[in-house]
Design a protein around this motif. Structure first.
Motif, mmCIF file in Angstrom:
data_model
loop_
_atom_site.group_PDB
_atom_site.id
_atom_site.type_symbol
_atom_site.label_atom_id
_atom_site.label_comp_id
_atom_site.label_asym_id
_atom_site.label_seq_id
_atom_site.Cartn_x
_atom_site.Cartn_y
_atom_site.Cartn_z
ATOM 1 N N HIS A 83 23.214 -17.246 -7.061
ATOM 2 C CA HIS A 83 24.312 -17.378 -6.102
ATOM 3 C C HIS A 83 24.038 -18.556 -5.189
ATOM 4 O O HIS A 83 22.912 -18.743 -4.735
ATOM 5 N N GLU A 116 20.560 -13.247 -11.548
ATOM 6 C CA GLU A 116 21.810 -13.744 -10.993
ATOM 7 C C GLU A 116 21.485 -14.955 -10.124
ATOM 8 O O GLU A 116 20.437 -15.008 -9.487
ATOM 9 N N PHE A 136 26.963 -17.361 -10.551
ATOM 10 C CA PHE A 136 28.216 -17.017 -9.876
ATOM 11 C C PHE A 136 28.788 -18.283 -9.234
ATOM 12 O O PHE A 136 28.093 -19.004 -8.528
ATOM 13 N N LEU A 195 24.752 -19.878 -1.575
ATOM 14 C CA LEU A 195 25.171 -19.280 -0.308
ATOM 15 C C LEU A 195 25.066 -20.279 0.824
ATOM 16 O O LEU A 195 24.322 -21.248 0.725
ATOM 17 N N PRO A 196 25.781 -20.034 1.939
ATOM 18 C CA PRO A 196 25.568 -20.868 3.123
ATOM 19 C C PRO A 196 24.130 -20.725 3.593
ATOM 20 O O PRO A 196 23.544 -19.642 3.506
ATOM 21 N N CYS A 214 20.298 -18.181 -3.977
ATOM 22 C CA CYS A 214 19.738 -16.846 -4.124
ATOM 23 C C CYS A 214 19.546 -16.596 -5.606
ATOM 24 O O CYS A 214 20.508 -16.652 -6.378
ATOM 25 N N GLN A 244 17.179 -11.357 -6.446
ATOM 26 C CA GLN A 244 17.701 -10.761 -5.215
ATOM 27 C C GLN A 244 17.149 -11.448 -3.986
ATOM 28 O O GLN A 244 17.275 -10.937 -2.881
ATOM 29 N N ASN A 245 16.537 -12.604 -4.176
ATOM 30 C CA ASN A 245 15.879 -13.267 -3.064
ATOM 31 C C ASN A 245 16.447 -14.645 -2.787
ATOM 32 O O ASN A 245 16.691 -15.430 -3.697
ATOM 33 N N ILE A 246 16.596 -14.948 -1.518
ATOM 34 C CA ILE A 246 17.042 -16.275 -1.121
ATOM 35 C C ILE A 246 15.820 -17.190 -1.180
ATOM 36 O O ILE A 246 14.818 -16.956 -0.514
#
Lengths: 162, 759, 87
Positions: free
Chosen positions: C79, C77, C5, C81-82, C58, C61-63
């Motif tokens: 991502h 996926e 993403f 993220l901040p 991420c 589903q885990n950071i």
């Protein structure tokens, strides 16, 4: 360096002498001169109760008492609450009720709560909350502290009547 | 008295988990024996005092320390000249990162002071009174500058500029003119315009929130001994001894391995004791004086010169269909970051809509420097401010639609598969279970009668961190275990960690002796914070237990003359076809028969615990004074699995009460000169025992699939819902929708008057 | 293939493209392939050889705590993220 004066007092039932300057609070003297670090400094101006000790039978904020003022007086600190190797009911109930998290306010609460329960072991929740309003806790939200004090009071009342 | 406290229990599945053993450090804590940093006494220890700026914004033109140095009893004096130059390097502290130049500058100001309370010089003397006298003899010449203390004012083009080299970063792209805005974030999902067009009802509100402090009762304190061999020993009140070590070494520019940090017992942290303030000062004073130096902060300095959590301005707009389905959400957030950039805008923007499934959403956020101390986390950083706005608007929107607020939340609740506006999809989470528990709770179903009484509900979300932990487990000859770990224990975690090891080994909690040790004696461990400790260090204890089992199985096979595959573990017991032994029996045998038994484990689990919570509150408002009385309060939260229910309840209750203080009274009150006028516990009014009822708790257990026992972090979420829940209750009690925190008596009274005049 | 993403603030570099499918085994490969397709992305997400300290990734589903080393499996996926601290 300011001139120190000799103060003679009784601490936790034993005669105790120490030297202190006029500007030293009882809190500072207990922690630095007598090695009793149980009472804690949270604010140094009488607003948090972490420094609570008993002075001639009354709970006081030791940060608001001068060291020189206690000459000839009786002091009880948290270190003097347990008798020999047995915890006082207040202390035991705090442990069993998980009434502490970081523990910094615990000595002040134990001294204040014992003083309250010695006078009135069956104090109501409202009375307990009022009497302990001078002791701040930031971790527990007070719930378990109040429950522990009520339970300790019940046990103290039963011990007295039995 | 409590109406309802639903307790988590072992449900027969576990022996130890779900029980409530007395904490291992309990006896020390109730007898005054526990050693906190201010209790530490080193031989020849000197005392330090820090001189701080009286101005909110000023250039330092000169500092003359000669009078201080000449005072009898003074051992050393320092200014920023005594600290090495640190480049603009970003250090990864594990849990958050920090710009080292800013950190060093915050520890001791160089050319400018950026907030009242900013440290300017420090003195060590034979006692703290002389140190203070000496500090007051230091002559600092300031050129005062205009200051700014409200986030929206600091964003204006003509606002006083704090840093000439700060350029707004938007997704990593830097602007070309200097600004007080350090960061701009943006998240988008779906089609916002279409989403609002589909809505039958829309509510938009703006909210202002004051700066608040974590309010831990123990002030920051350190003792540092810079030894003659160049090794530096630090005793500190810290949430993370390893991050303390790293920051101290970096600011002093000494090798990491030269610094040892001993985490003393700590009197509260809540996020405010992760960054360092005093360590480098005490270190340099110790080096200069040749003696250990202790520095303890005064309470007003704690308020003015540590890390409160941001004031903010948040605008939220939500739209929904008439049958209660959210269609669109828009949020604009401006968060203070204090004197330096680097705050919690990110989590704020990620949490603002995190409780709901909103297919079309836009979040725009700004992080702004201004003349206040550099902000730090207060439990769930940035989330409370965002939730205050969203949960208030949800309540108002439900009313507009004529739908019950709890049903509205349930209808839109985030669940497994919901996509958050910042992108990730949730795994299995427990918000629906929390809302269902609220719906069936005694509190929600009880009648609330009487004038000016109202009930409010609000929910909240926090991520929960994983990060690194290490443990070592040494088996004693009687089969008990010394469990060595590096997680500072602020709330009883050494016991909940020990319980997880006890469970896997079939032992009792009291058979494990947990000890929190210094940075020389355990592997790297990240901070006690981020709701991670019971989760991650507990996981390490579990893994170390498995390691011991593996070792003991092999050794038992030798003892019993069989193959290790022939030995099974049943409820912690070692069982072969002909022999069976408990852990303790085998440990005693093995002690006589060869090498000692030591187990170990290290973990670095991903952040996944995803803690949701819902709060219900009943209030009564005194319409003549604006004072709010909390009549009843219930915290419902998903803990995954409550290892020690008393300490889970404690986190829920403590966090909720902090949130109540945040909602009703606490704020930094600044005058026009940028001076905090209420920097004491008298006027920074935190809740006392007399302000509150019992706080009921309902622990939901929607197990976390990423932990062997299903644990989710719980420490932070409880602070998120209270301000909104209370605002909603106040609205239902009085008809007044509060848009500002705190909802203190003068503010609420004024709003009530205006509402009555309007009617 | 992993689904990566693109953060909304980087979509000016990707001409509005919001997601790409990439055949990658770790986050470092994601950065490399994104930079190949959309020059300028690396500078926005990285600080030298590592992810920017202001960013967490991420995956699934885990950071993740492993930054560039984070393993990626098919259908994960990804991502950016901040970074999140806690208190």
């Amino acid at each position: 360096m300011g001139t120190k004066q000799l103060v003679s007092t009784t601490i936790n039932g034993e005669p105790s002498q120490f030297l202190c300057e006029a500007r030293q609070s009882l809190l500072e003297v207990l922690r630095n001169e007598t090695g009793l670090t149980g009472c804690k400094e949270g604010c140094n101006n009488g607003n948090c109760g972490a420094c609570t000790v008993m002075l001639d039978g009354q709970p006081v904020n030791s940060c608001l008492v001068l060291g020189l003022e206690v000459d000839g007086k009786e002091i009880q600190t948290v270190e003097g609450i347990a008798q020999e190797n047995e915890l006082h009911a207040v202390q035991q109930c705090f442990l069993e009720g998980a009434a502490l998290q970081c523990g910094i306010c615990t000595p002040g609460f134990i001294v204040a709560a014992k003083a309250l329960l010695d006078e009135n072991p069956l104090a109501s929740e409202e009375e307990i909350r009022f009497q302990l309003a001078g002791n701040l806790c930031r971790c527990t939200g007070y719930d378990k502290i109040i429950r522990a004090v009520m339970e300790a009071g019940k046990q103290m009342a039963e011990t007295t009547t039995s | 008295m409590s109406q309802e406290t639903k307790q988590a229990s072992s449900n027969g599945k576990y022996r130890v988990l779900g029980t409530r053993p007395v904490r291992h450090d309990g006896a020390d804590k109730v007898t005054g024996k526990a050693i906190y940093t201010a209790d530490v006494k080193a031989a020849s220890m000197a005392n330090g005092f820090v001189l701080r700026s009286p101005h909110a914004h000023a250039r330092i033109k000169s500092i003359d320390t000669s009078a201080a140095e000449a005072l009898d009893g003074v051992l050393a004096v320092m200014t920023a000249e005594d600290l090495p130059d640190v480049t603009d390097k970003i250090a990864d502290l594990g849990e958050g990162s920090v710009n080292l130049a800013h950190l060093s500058n915050n520890v001791l100001a160089q050319d400018k002071v950026l907030y009242r309370g900013h440290a300017v010089a420090a003195v060590a003397a034979v006692n703290v009174h002389i140190a203070e006298e000496a500090a007051n003899l230091i002559k600092v010449e300031y050129e005062t500058l205009p200051s700014v203390t409200w986030v929206l004012d600091a964003m204006k083009d003509d606002a006083p500029l704090l840093h000439e080299n700060l350029y707004t970063s938007s997704g990593g792209e830097k602007a070309d003119t200097a600004s007080n805005v350090g960061v701009h974030l943006n998240f988008q999902q779906g089609d916002l315009q279409k989403g609002f067009e589909e809505a039958d009802a829309v509510v938009e509100r703006e909210f202002k929130m004051a700066t608040v402090h974590q309010g831990y009762i123990e002030p920051h304190a350190v003792v540092v001994d810079w030894n003659h061999d160049g090794r530096i020993k630090v005793w500190a009140s810290t949430q993370g001894s390893f991050t303390c070590r790293q920051q101290t070494a970096e600011v002093l520019q000494v090798p990491l391995s030269h610094v040892t940090v001993v985490p003393c017992e700590i009197g509260g942290g809540f996020g405010g004791k992760i960054a360092i303030y005093l360590e480098p000062l005490a270190a340099v004073l110790s080096r200069k004086s040749g003696r250990p130096v202790q520095i303890v902060m005064r309470r007003n300095d704690v308020f003015e010169a540590t890390g409160p959590t941001p004031g903010a301005f948040v605008r939220v707009k939500l739209g929904a269909t008439k049958d209660g389905k959210l269609t669109a959400g828009e949020a604009w957030l401006a968060y203070e970051s204090g004197a330096y950039p680097g705050g919690m805008l990110g989590p704020g923007c990620m949490c603002v809509f995190s409780c709901y499934d909103i297919p079309n959403a836009l979040v725009d956020g700004y992080e702004v420097c201004l003349n206040k101390p550099h902000i730090k986390a207060y439990r769930a950083p940035g989330a409370t401010q965002a939730a205050f706005a969203t949960e208030s608007v949800m309540d108002e929107l439900a009313e507009k639609l004529g739908i019950d607020i709890l049903e509205f939340q349930q209808k839109n609740a985030a669940k497994e598969g919901t996509r958050r506006v910042d992108g990730p999809v949730y795994p299995k989470v427990g918000l629906v279970e929390c809302l269902d528990a609220a719906a069936t709770s005694d509190h929600w179903n009880s009648t609330l009668e009487g004038p000016h009484r109202g009930r409010g509900i609000a929910s909240g979300f926090w991520f929960g961190c994983g990060l690194k932990s290490s443990v070592v487990a040494s088996v004693n000859s009687d089969g008990t275990i010394n469990l060595t770990e590096g997680s500072t224990d602020i709330g009883g975690t050494r016991t909940s960690i020990a319980m997880q090891m006890a469970e896997v080994l079939g032992l009792d909690a009291q058979d494990i002796n947990p000890r929190v040790v210094d940075t020389d004696n355990i592997g790297y461990t990240d901070v006690t914070g981020g709701s991670r400790t019971t989760f991650a260090t507990g996981m390490a204890a579990y893994e170390a237990g498995l390691d011991l089992q593996r070792q003991m199985t092999e050794r038992a096979a030798e003892l019993w003359d069989c193959n290790s595959e022939d030995i099974q573990i049943e409820s912690g017991n070692f069982v072969s076809s002909s022999q069976t032994a408990t852990f303790k029996e085998l440990a005693t045998e093995l002690f006589k028969a060869g090498e000692p038994l030591v187990g170990r484990a290290t973990v670095a689990p991903d952040c996944s615990t995803n803690g949701f919570g819902t709060h219900i509150v009943d209030v009564e408002v005194d319409m003549d004074t604006g004072k709010v009385k909390i009549l009843r309060y219930t915290v419902i939260q998903d803990a995954g699995k409550a290892i020690h229910p008393s300490y889970v309840e404690g986190q829920l209750q403590g966090g909720a009460v902090q949130g109540i203080g945040w909602a009703l009274n606490e704020e930094y009150f600044f005058d026009d000169d940028g001076e905090m006028r209420n920097a004491s516990f008298l006027d920074y009014r935190m809740p006392t025992a007399y302000d509150l009822p019992m706080i009921d708790t309902i622990i939901v257990e929607a197990e976390n699939p990423d932990h062997p026992y299903g644990v989710r972090g719980v420490g932070e979420t409880p602070i998120i819902p209270p301000p909104a829940a209370i605002a909603n209750a106040i609205c239902h009690a009085t008809g007044v929708r509060m848009e500002e925190l705190p909802m203190s008596p003068p503010r609420l009274w004024k709003a009530i008057q205006q509402n009555q005049d309007g009617n | 293939m992993a689904i990566v993403f693109i953060p909304s603030q980087l979509r000016s570099l990707t001409k509005g493209i919001e997601q790409v499918q990439l055949d990658v085994r770790n986050v470092r490969q994601v950065i490399e392939q994104l930079e190949d397709r959309f020059p300028g992305v690396r500078e926005r997400l990285c600080d030298g050889d590592d992810l920017s300290p202001a960013i967490q990734v991420c995956v699934g589903q885990n950071i993740s705590t492993r930054g560039m080393f984070t393993k990626i499996e098919a259908d994960h996926e990804v991502h950016f993220l901040p970074a999140i601290g806690g208190g």
